[in-house]
Design a protein around this motif. Structure first.
Motif, short mmCIF file in Angstrom:
data_model
loop_
_atom_site.label_atom_id
_atom_site.label_comp_id
_atom_site.label_asym_id
_atom_site.label_seq_id
_atom_site.Cartn_x
_atom_site.Cartn_y
_atom_site.Cartn_z
N PRO A 63 -16.56 88.45 95.47
CA PRO A 63 -16.26 87.59 94.34
C PRO A 63 -14.79 87.13 94.32
N HIS A 64 -14.59 85.95 93.70
CA HIS A 64 -13.24 85.46 93.47
C HIS A 64 -12.93 85.61 91.99
N VAL A 65 -11.66 85.90 91.70
CA VAL A 65 -11.32 86.21 90.31
C VAL A 65 -10.29 85.23 89.76
N SER A 66 -10.26 85.17 88.44
CA SER A 66 -9.27 84.35 87.73
C SER A 66 -7.89 85.01 87.86
N CYS A 67 -6.85 84.30 87.41
CA CYS A 67 -5.49 84.82 87.55
C CYS A 67 -5.36 86.19 86.89
N LEU A 89 -5.18 72.51 89.14
CA LEU A 89 -5.10 73.86 88.55
C LEU A 89 -3.78 74.54 88.94
N THR A 90 -3.35 74.30 90.19
CA THR A 90 -2.08 74.88 90.62
C THR A 90 -0.95 74.31 89.76
N SER A 117 -1.12 73.35 86.80
CA SER A 117 -1.09 73.89 85.44
C SER A 117 -0.89 75.42 85.44
N GLY A 118 -0.43 75.96 86.58
CA GLY A 118 0.04 77.36 86.57
C GLY A 118 -0.90 78.38 87.20
N HIS A 119 -2.04 77.95 87.73
CA HIS A 119 -2.96 78.93 88.34
C HIS A 119 -2.50 79.27 89.75
N THR A 120 -2.69 80.54 90.11
CA THR A 120 -2.33 80.97 91.46
C THR A 120 -3.60 81.22 92.26
N PHE A 121 -3.69 80.56 93.41
CA PHE A 121 -4.87 80.74 94.27
C PHE A 121 -4.59 81.82 95.31
N ARG A 122 -5.58 82.67 95.53
CA ARG A 122 -5.38 83.77 96.47
C ARG A 122 -6.26 83.65 97.71
N SER A 123 -7.05 82.58 97.78
CA SER A 123 -7.94 82.42 98.94
C SER A 123 -7.91 80.96 99.39
N ASP A 124 -8.56 80.71 100.51
CA ASP A 124 -8.68 79.32 101.00
C ASP A 124 -10.02 78.73 100.60
N THR A 125 -10.76 79.40 99.78
CA THR A 125 -12.14 78.96 99.52
C THR A 125 -12.21 77.87 98.46
N THR A 171 -14.70 77.99 96.40
CA THR A 171 -15.27 78.74 95.27
C THR A 171 -14.23 79.14 94.24
N GLU A 172 -13.03 79.45 94.71
CA GLU A 172 -12.04 80.01 93.78
C GLU A 172 -11.74 79.05 92.63
N VAL A 173 -11.93 77.74 92.85
CA VAL A 173 -11.65 76.82 91.73
C VAL A 173 -12.55 77.14 90.53
#
Ligand code: F6R
Length: 616
Positions: free
Chosen positions: A92-96, A118-119, A121-129, A131-133
């Motif tokens: 699974p991918h998770v929120s910040c 999303l980036t 507006s302050g979200h940090t992405f931890r994967s290249d997928t 799905t994470e959006v």
């Protein structure tokens, strides 16, 4: 192509999730993970996310040390689309804030722009997928005061693409939010709680009454029940389907691997696909035809569109349709067809062949063909699959669930179905009398026993022949006419499961180039059954032999002469050339499997492949 599972109820979720993931592992298996809800303060929980690259067994051993009590969770087994296989890219991918976790099958087509937004507006992405959006979109909506279901609905409204989605949120313990668009989701209620999965195989131990979610529908699972809603949040009551598969059907049934089990099921597939297809009066009976006999009679051009093995079944069909019904027929990879501008008129029949019934390119090609006005006929193994739903008519291949990634029994089911369709077209064009149709139908049915005979008698010959390929770097498959089409499928089987490069060539083309490859010991696998071009094929094999090739021939029983040319002969019973694909493909399937085993490969789950390719 990935697998989703989720459970909320009165049992240890991790055990249920791992079992479900194992059953679906054939769908995609480069990494696996779970998100488990663990109760903390009253009314709240935390999410523990555990992910591993590799097969589900790796995740299972990691979870052995996990002793928390969790009765709600989601899990996923992945086949990479966006981002390489890695722990960070595993679901699974998770929120910040780590309080929302998401598993997803499908593809987010507008993921690049959503990620940028999303980036910003302050979200940090931890994967290249892609799905994470979803995790971040849901987090944004949730932060605006929506509940989980509303937040999921909101996120789905912003995504362009396909999704089967299951979501948990630490602030709504016990709830799993589910959504679907163009990617399968089934939901069931068992004694211990509520279950969701992308494949019914993950649920059938808990329940046999399932809801197949439709596109645009949502579900809220809790330990007590499931609430279904449409895209606006209005309550709906979906239909419950009873599944009568037993678990054994999906297990190996005493064979060392699914591939061998499925190869041995082929006599049954031939019989089942033919059951009820001919009336006492000698008429072909295709109950899901969807096209009138007049419409069929008007057909003046056929396109067979498919991918991979199904494409090869199409090559067989071209031979049959053209020789029996005399309708010009083209076979085209769906991925090419959809981006060309093929000449289609209302009297064009497009035959879409797809085991899974959900291959993205084949579906897109069907849609395109329909827009251009063609009639579409589907050949698929999966009842109610998108290919079945979107075609005017359909023949089901009756292969039952195929688990090994390499298609074997479904190929045979496809060839039998396409043979029926070719006969039907010949009948409506008045080129096949009832008497001839009866004879063909009977001989087609006889191939079931012929395949059984091959399975009973040729094992040792196949094993000996496989030694030729064990240390080879490449192999050539040759044949003429039907044999050339069968050779294509033989080469695909070998390369996909043994990782040995293999190419198929029409035998007569050898001297225009490929013969240069041949040096002592080079494996040449020939489809040399008795056919109108048998003598020509033999001459081509002599040319290969003169250059030192090691020749493996699939030949007709009683042909002793072939032993003078071939180093190894695998015999098949004599049958009409038109049906030779059903018999002669079987030794090639067995050969590919033996070579793969000699080379230490996993025959059921070859690297880099997935059973069903639902992305372009
Ligand atoms: C090879 C194989 C694939 C599939 C192809 C199309 O053994 O299985 O080449 O034939 O991915 O899949 P379907 O038939 O599901 O459309």
């Amino acid at each position: 192509m990935c697998g989703i599972v989720g459970f909320t109820g009165k049992d240890q979720a991790q055990k249920i999730l791992v079992e479900g993931l194992k059953r679906m592992e054939y769908r995609g298996y480069d990494s696996a993970g779970v998100a488990l809800e663990v109760a903390s303060a009253a009314g709240s929980a935390r999410l523990d996310v555990i992910r591993r690259v590799g097969k589900v067994a790796g995740l299972e051993s990691e979870l052995e040390g996990y002793k928390e009590l969790s009765t709600c969770g989601i899990g996923h087994t992945r086949w990479a689309t966006h981002g390489r296989p890695s722990t960070a890219n595993a679901h699974p991918h998770v929120s910040c804030d780590g309080r929302i976790a998401v598993v997803h099958n499908g593809i987010v087509e507008n993921f690049a722009e959503l990620r940028e937004e999303l980036t910003a507006s302050g979200h940090t992405f931890r994967s290249d997928t892609d799905t994470e959006v979803f995790a971040h979109l849901i987090e944004e909506a949730y932060a605006k005061g929506r509940d989980l279901m509303a937040a999921v609905r909101d996120a789905c409204g912003r995504v362009v693409g396909a999704y089967g989605l299951a979501v948990v949120c630490a602030d709504e313990p016990g709830v799993i939010a589910v959504a679907r668009k163009d990617s399968p989701i089934v939901i069931g209620r068992g004694e211990k709680g509520s279950y969701v999965a992308s494949d019914v195989i993950a649920l059938i131990e808990a329940t046999r009454d399932v809801v197949v979610l439709e596109d645009g529908q949502f579900a809220k699972l809790t330990p007590k029940g499931v609430e279904y809603t449409d895209a606006e949040g209005n309550a709906i009551e979906p239909e419950v389907t009873h599944v009568d598969w037993d678990l054994d059907m999906a297990e190996k049934g005493g064979y060392p691997d699914f591939m061998l089990k499925e190869i041995h099921e082929q006599p049954r597939v031939v019989r089942d696909t033919l059951v009820g297809r001919m009336t006492a009066a000698g008429e072909l009976d295709i109950d899901e035809l969807g096209l009138s006999l007049e419409e069929l009679n008007d057909i003046d051009r056929v396109f067979v569109i498919a991918c991979g093995t199904s494409y090869h079944a199409g090559l067989i069909a071209k031979n049959l349709i053209e020789s029996w019904a005399r309708i010009p027929t083209e076979v085209e990879a769906a991925s090419e067809f959809r981006y060309r501008d093929p000449i289609i008129t209302p009297t064009t029949l497009v035959v879409a062949v797809s085991q899974s019934g959900e291959t993205a390119d084949t579906l897109a090609a069907i849609r395109d063909a329909r827009i251009k006005g063609a009639k579409v006929f589907g050949i698929t193994n999966v009842v109610g699959s998108p290919v079945a739903r979107e075609s005017d008519g359909v023949i089901y291949t009756k292969a039952n669930k195929e688990i090994a990634v390499a298609s074997t029994k479904s190929f045979i089911g496809q060839v039998v179905s396409l043979t029926l369709l070719s006969m039907l077209l010949a009948q409506v064009k008045y080129r096949l009398t009832t008497k001839q149709a009866r004879l063909l139908f009977r001989e087609l049915g006889d191939t079931a026993e012929q395949v059984q005979h091959i399975l009973d008698t040729q094992g040792a010959a196949v094993r000996e022949a496989a030694e030729v390929c064990r240390d080879a770097h490449s192999a050539l498959f040759v044949g003429r006419g039907m044999g050339a089409a069968i050779a294509c499928e033989g080469a695909l089987k070998l390369k996909e499961i043994s990782y040995l490069h293999a190419e198929a060539y029409a035998a007569g083309e050898m001297k225009h180039g490929p013969i240069a490859l041949i040096d002592p010991g080079f494996p040449v696998i020939a489809v040399a059954t008795k056919s109108p071009t048998y003598d020509k094929t033999v001459s081509n094999l002599m040319e290969c032999r003169a250059r030192g090739a090691s020749i493996i021939a699939v030949a007709t029983e009683g042909d002793e002469d072939i032993k003078k040319i071939a180093d190894h002969v695998i015999y098949v019973p004599r049958c009409r050339d038109a049906f030779s694909a059903i018999t002669a493909s079987v030794p090639l399937q067995l050969l590919a499997r033996e070579v793969a085993l000699l080379r230490g490969c996993d025959v059921d789950q070859p690297r880099n492949l997935a059973k069903s390719v639902t992305v372009e």
